[in-house]
Design an enzyme around this catalytic site. Structure first.
Site, PDB file in Angstrom:
ATOM      1  N   HIS A 243       0.812  -1.218   0.000  1.00 51.07           N
ATOM      2  CA  HIS A 243       0.000   0.000   0.000  1.00 51.07           C
ATOM      3  C   HIS A 243       0.841   1.262   0.000  1.00 51.07           C
ATOM      4  O   HIS A 243       0.403   2.320   0.427  1.00 51.07           O
ATOM      5  CB  HIS A 243      -0.975   0.025   1.188  1.00 51.07           C
ATOM      6  CG  HIS A 243      -1.880  -1.164   1.229  1.00 51.07           C
ATOM      7  ND1 HIS A 243      -2.692  -1.507   0.177  1.00 51.07           N
ATOM      8  CD2 HIS A 243      -2.087  -2.100   2.174  1.00 51.07           C
ATOM      9  CE1 HIS A 243      -3.352  -2.609   0.487  1.00 51.07           C
ATOM     10  NE2 HIS A 243      -3.004  -2.993   1.675  1.00 51.07           N
ATOM     11  N   ARG A 299      -0.512  18.453   2.705  1.00 52.80           N
ATOM     12  CA  ARG A 299       0.913  18.786   2.593  1.00 52.80           C
ATOM     13  C   ARG A 299       1.344  18.586   1.157  1.00 52.80           C
ATOM     14  O   ARG A 299       0.563  18.136   0.322  1.00 52.80           O
ATOM     15  CB  ARG A 299       1.721  17.846   3.487  1.00 52.80           C
ATOM     16  CG  ARG A 299       1.391  16.386   3.161  1.00 52.80           C
ATOM     17  CD  ARG A 299       2.314  15.417   3.821  1.00 52.80           C
ATOM     18  NE  ARG A 299       1.780  14.065   3.867  1.00 52.80           N
ATOM     19  CZ  ARG A 299       1.849  13.172   2.884  1.00 52.80           C
ATOM     20  NH1 ARG A 299       2.430  13.488   1.739  1.00 52.80           N
ATOM     21  NH2 ARG A 299       1.338  11.967   3.020  1.00 52.80           N
TER      22      ARG A 299
HETATM   23  P1  ADP Z   1      -2.397   6.118   3.779  1.00 51.94           P
HETATM   24  O1  ADP Z   1      -2.805   7.218   4.704  1.00 51.94           O
HETATM   25  O2  ADP Z   1      -1.588   5.088   4.447  1.00 51.94           O
HETATM   26  O3  ADP Z   1      -1.831   6.644   2.512  1.00 51.94           O
HETATM   27  P2  ADP Z   1      -4.778   5.432   2.231  1.00 51.94           P
HETATM   28  O4  ADP Z   1      -6.146   5.404   2.786  1.00 51.94           O
HETATM   29  O5  ADP Z   1      -4.422   6.576   1.359  1.00 51.94           O
HETATM   30  O6  ADP Z   1      -3.768   5.349   3.447  1.00 51.94           O
HETATM   31  O7  ADP Z   1      -4.517   4.071   1.457  1.00 51.94           O
HETATM   32  C1  ADP Z   1      -3.256   3.711   0.972  1.00 51.94           C
HETATM   33  C2  ADP Z   1      -3.400   2.704  -0.151  1.00 51.94           C
HETATM   34  O8  ADP Z   1      -4.132   1.550   0.264  1.00 51.94           O
HETATM   35  C3  ADP Z   1      -4.163   3.218  -1.343  1.00 51.94           C
HETATM   36  O9  ADP Z   1      -3.333   3.909  -2.247  1.00 51.94           O
HETATM   37  C4  ADP Z   1      -4.723   1.948  -1.954  1.00 51.94           C
HETATM   38  O10 ADP Z   1      -3.791   1.290  -2.752  1.00 51.94           O
HETATM   39  C5  ADP Z   1      -5.002   1.089  -0.749  1.00 51.94           C
HETATM   40  N1  ADP Z   1      -6.406   1.206  -0.298  1.00 51.94           N
HETATM   41  C6  ADP Z   1      -6.887   2.060   0.620  1.00 51.94           C
HETATM   42  N2  ADP Z   1      -8.217   1.882   0.796  1.00 51.94           N
HETATM   43  C7  ADP Z   1      -8.591   0.888  -0.032  1.00 51.94           C
HETATM   44  C8  ADP Z   1      -9.821   0.217  -0.300  1.00 51.94           C
HETATM   45  N3  ADP Z   1     -10.947   0.520   0.345  1.00 51.94           N
HETATM   46  N4  ADP Z   1      -9.839  -0.765  -1.242  1.00 51.94           N
HETATM   47  C9  ADP Z   1      -8.694  -1.108  -1.879  1.00 51.94           C
HETATM   48  N5  ADP Z   1      -7.502  -0.531  -1.654  1.00 51.94           N
HETATM   49  C10 ADP Z   1      -7.440   0.457  -0.742  1.00 51.94           C
HETATM   50  P1  ADP Z   2       2.806  10.060  -0.196  1.00 49.66           P
HETATM   51  O1  ADP Z   2       1.321   9.837  -0.129  1.00 49.66           O
HETATM   52  O2  ADP Z   2       3.233  11.428  -0.603  1.00 49.66           O
HETATM   53  O3  ADP Z   2       3.550   8.980  -0.884  1.00 49.66           O
HETATM   54  P2  ADP Z   2       3.182   8.932   2.354  1.00 49.66           P
HETATM   55  O4  ADP Z   2       1.782   8.866   2.873  1.00 49.66           O
HETATM   56  O5  ADP Z   2       3.884   7.703   1.916  1.00 49.66           O
HETATM   57  O6  ADP Z   2       3.296  10.043   1.237  1.00 49.66           O
HETATM   58  O7  ADP Z   2       4.001   9.686   3.468  1.00 49.66           O
HETATM   59  C1  ADP Z   2       5.161  10.428   3.193  1.00 49.66           C
HETATM   60  C2  ADP Z   2       6.291   9.654   3.755  1.00 49.66           C
HETATM   61  O8  ADP Z   2       7.501  10.180   3.287  1.00 49.66           O
HETATM   62  C3  ADP Z   2       6.415   9.737   5.238  1.00 49.66           C
HETATM   63  O9  ADP Z   2       5.625   8.812   5.884  1.00 49.66           O
HETATM   64  C4  ADP Z   2       7.871   9.444   5.477  1.00 49.66           C
HETATM   65  O10 ADP Z   2       8.128   8.083   5.755  1.00 49.66           O
HETATM   66  C5  ADP Z   2       8.515   9.785   4.167  1.00 49.66           C
HETATM   67  N1  ADP Z   2       9.453  10.870   4.340  1.00 49.66           N
HETATM   68  C6  ADP Z   2       9.377  11.887   5.183  1.00 49.66           C
HETATM   69  N2  ADP Z   2      10.417  12.710   5.072  1.00 49.66           N
HETATM   70  C7  ADP Z   2      11.200  12.176   4.119  1.00 49.66           C
HETATM   71  C8  ADP Z   2      12.438  12.569   3.541  1.00 49.66           C
HETATM   72  N3  ADP Z   2      13.073  13.659   3.915  1.00 49.66           N
HETATM   73  N4  ADP Z   2      12.952  11.797   2.572  1.00 49.66           N
HETATM   74  C9  ADP Z   2      12.304  10.691   2.182  1.00 49.66           C
HETATM   75  N5  ADP Z   2      11.142  10.291   2.688  1.00 49.66           N
HETATM   76  C10 ADP Z   2      10.592  11.009   3.653  1.00 49.66           C
END
Ligand code: ADP
Ligand code: ADP
Ligand code: MG
Length: 673
Positions: A243, A299
């Site tokens: 994910h 953000r």
């Molecule tokens: P996070 O805050 O960790 O980014 P998200 O809610 O954005 O959490 O979900 C991260 C990823 O998990 C999504 O990009 C998607 O691939 C998967 N995901 C989240 N919710 C669902 C869902 N209801 N059904 C299928 N995949 C999901």
């Molecule tokens: P996105 O949805 O933008 O992919 P994520 O939900 O995966 O973002 O969250 C951003 C993540 O980036 C943070 O959880 C952290 O682990 C990572 N992160 C934060 N600061 C840095 C950094 N300076 N360089 C690389 N990764 C970082």
């Protein structure tokens, strides 16, 4: 308490982050003539973001919880350094409302949205309620306040399998569990609660229908204080593992203009519903022509560069302008999509070993050729730097642009081919294989892509075999030649080489003990036939091999065919690169034996933190019992008993940082009954 953004020209910007994103922010800020103030922990004393800053302040020990996550320390530095604004980057404190409030209370500008917007979107439960009220389509499920486990289990059954439970405060793919059947419900709810509590201080859960094979499509929105808003189109981030995003692209492939507009308008509506200001991303799941709101990230996003590439805009510069109280630089009508862009995330991780994070020194880095507007690399590390277990394992983001998706992909393939890293196991060759999968080329992506194509994504056995032969050749050439050290790529025609052929006590046959990075061990017998000719006894049979070094290239021949590879051996490891990919091969330590490991001590499969102990010394366990839970790369990994026995000793305590290979626990085997 002021809740509005302080309207003033920013002259001194504190960047409350590290690594690649800190540098990215500096690039834009310094261009605007802004003095940049960086922070660093012990582990980051010599980090690139410190060198690039105009000034840098020490904030404490390496673990983020003692440095980059300590609000008071950062606030103190902000005041002492006379900063007039703070940019939080992403991760760390970027979505921490308390931190944002503290910055504004100290009369500094917060380069981010208003506190109320961070709060509204910080909870997945609250944000879904808000979006429901604004008539934004949601993934069906339960996002209410009743957190009783029996009640949640009932909701899971009502929705129907598969179901996803999510920590309301979760992020970065953490705190989520897919439930496929009745017997998984209890454990999944418990695990998500625990991850939510441990990592985000909140164990509230929501339950959603788990949509199979959806796409992750998100919209970049921007608003100013005057209430103007635009969307900078979409990014497809469907290529994920655990994910978490691995490849992102803009615009989304196989996506219509009408869907783009519809989704863009809904995203903007979501932002307006919470009086948003600044850069934000509204994430949607997209399946069968329908889309559902997932969450809003308040953000800048890791993958913002692909949007910059197709719009020609500098999003960090936009953020700074908005934080100064200026209006948005462009209107919706002035924004358009030019070409196609893709970003791949280069991680210190081992795709052949469940994508577990790796650490080490970047002994050798060959960057792809960077071309203005076409090939961009955002990174916070250079050759010689250490990838530590303390922070995110992302090494770099490679971003490319092309006039259309086809050109973009071909530029990406080229750049990936040129990119070489030795010293730390990375996902580079995995990415090379990924971008070559036919379905990716066609743009038929989904979040299940990596799983579905896993057989094409793991290292091919024939390539592995070639790499192994190359590694053995290099070992034989280099080892026999005192003039060639591990990194200097020597010349096989040098006098040293000829001399080495005359070594008097060279054994006619020797055994090399090697292992692939996933632990697969190999024993190879090598018979020396001449100074650069050997007979290798491989599992598949014996072959005769010849080899020579041409500058940095190893050339080796077997079965009548010459091959080229670049081989680097360093620190008990051999790295082989050729046009087919790369392999990392270890020398096995003499005292290492798989049997020994199974018999007594259990080693950590990766670097991480011990977050839960399920056993105590003296306790009896059976095969498969959970012994402890480690956390790495924002995910939990259960360490299970490989066999029954009695726990003899436990090395670490909850909260300890554990190195990959460290002994975790000793199990005394008892007679199987
Ligand atoms: P996070 O805050 O960790 O980014 P998200 O809610 O954005 O959490 O979900 C991260 C990823 O998990 C999504 O990009 C998607 O691939 C998967 N995901 C989240 N919710 C669902 C869902 N209801 N059904 C299928 N995949 C999901
Ligand atoms: P996105 O949805 O933008 O992919 P994520 O939900 O995966 O973002 O969250 C951003 C993540 O980036 C943070 O959880 C952290 O682990 C990572 N992160 C934060 N600061 C840095 C950094 N300076 N360089 C690389 N990764 C970082
Ligand atoms: Mg998300």
């Amino acid at each position: 308490m002021s809740t509005s953004i302080n309207r003033k020209t920013i002259t001194r910007l504190l960047i409350a982050n590290r690594g690649e994103i800190a540098i990215r922010i500096m690039q834009s800020a310094q261009k605007l003539g802004i003095h940049c103030i960086a922070l660093y922990s012990d582990a980051d004393r010599n980090a690139l973001h410190v060198k690039k800053a105009d000034e840098a302040w020490f904030i404490g020990p390496s673990p983020a919880k003692d440095s980059y996550l300590v609000v008071e320390k950062i606030l103190e530095v902000a005041k002492k350094s006379n900063a007039d604004a703070v940019h939080p980057g992403y991760g760390f404190l970027s979505e921490n409302a308390e931190f944002a409030q503290a910055i504004m209370d100290a009369s500094m500008a917060w380069v981010g949205p208003p506190v109320a917007a961070i709060q509204a979107m910080g909870s997945k439960i609250e944000s879904k309620k808000l979006m429901e009220a604004a008539n934004v389509p949601l993934v069906p499920g339960y996002h209410g306040d009743n957190q009783d486990e029996a009640f949640l289990s009932e909701e899971v059954r009502k929705i129907g399998f598969p179901v996803l439970v999510k920590a309301s405060a979760g992020g970065g793919g953490k705190g989520m569990r897919v439930i496929e059947s009745e017997d998984e419900i209890a454990a999944a709810i418990a695990a998500s609660k625990r991850e939510g509590l441990n990592s985000f201080g909140d164990d509230k859960l929501l339950v959603e229908k788990y949509i199979t094979r959806p796409r992750h499509v998100e919209i970049q929105v921007f608003m100013d204080e005057m209430g103007n808003g635009v969307y900078l189109f979409e990014r497809d981030c469907s290529i994920q593992r655990r994910h978490q995003k691995v490849i992102e692209e803009a615009p989304a492939p196989q996506f219509s203009q009408s869907m783009r507009e519809k989704m863009g308008e809904v995203a903007l509506l979501s932002a307006k519903a919470i009086n948003y200001v600044g850069a934000g991303t509204v994430e949607f799941l997209y399946a069968n022509g329908e889309f559902y709101f997932m969450e809003m990230n308040t953000r800048l996003q890791v993958e913002h560069p692909v949007t910059e590439m197709i719009t020609g805009q500098d999003l960090v510069a936009w953020q700074i302008k908005v934080a100064q109280g200026e209006s948005l630089p462009l209107t919706q009508a002035q924004l358009s999509i030019n070409g196609h862009s893709m970003e791949v995330r280069i991680y210190a991780e081992d795709p052949d070993n469940q994508f577990l994070p790796t650490t080490g020194r970047l002994d050798f880095v060959q960057l792809p050729e960077l071309i203005d507007g076409k090939v961009r690399l955002d990174t916070g590390v250079v050759q010689g730097d250490e990838v530590s277990p303390f922070y995110d394992p992302m090494i770099a983001k490679l971003i490319v642009w092309g006039e259309d998706r086809r050109q973009c992909l071909s530029t990406l393939k080229n750049a990936l081919q040129q990119y070489q890293i030795a010293g730390v196991t990375t996902n580079l060759s995995f990415l090379r294989r990924l971008v070559n999968v036919a379905a990716f080329k066609e743009g038929t992506v989904s979040t299940a892509f990596i799983e579905e194509f896993s057989s094409q994504l793991t290292t091919d056995n024939q390539v592995k075999q070639h790499h192994l032969i190359a590694a053995v050749c290099q070992h034989m050439l280099v080892r026999v030649s005192p003039g060639i050290n591990s990194n200097a790529q020597g010349d096989a025609n040098s006098p040293w080489h000829n001399m080495s052929a005359l070594r008097l006590n060279a054994p006619a046959r020797e055994t090399l003990r090697l292992a692939y990075s996933n632990g697969d061990a190999l024993e190879i017998q090598v018979d020396s036939l001449a100074s650069n000719e050997w007979c290798l006894h491989l599992e598949s049979g014996a072959i005769n091999v010849k080899a020579r070094l041409e500058g940095q290239q190893l050339q080796y021949e077997f079965s009548g065919q010459w091959h080229n590879a670049r081989v680097i051996n360093h620190d008990q490891r051999i790295w082989v690169y050729d046009s087919q990919g790369e392999s990392e091969i270890h020398y096995q330590q003499n005292n290492f034996s798989q049997d020994e490991e199974m018999g007594g001590s259990l080693k950590a499969p990766m670097n991480g933190t011990l977050i839960q102990l399920d056993v105590t010394v003296g306790q009896s366990v059976s095969t498969g019992d959970s012994l402890m839970i480690m956390e790495a790369m924002k995910m939990e990994h259960a360490i299970k008993a490989p066999h029954g026995g009695v726990v003899k000793s436990i090395t670490f305590a909850v909260g300890d940082l554990v190195g990959g290979g460290d002994i975790l626990i000793e199990l005394e085997e008892v007679d199987a009954s």
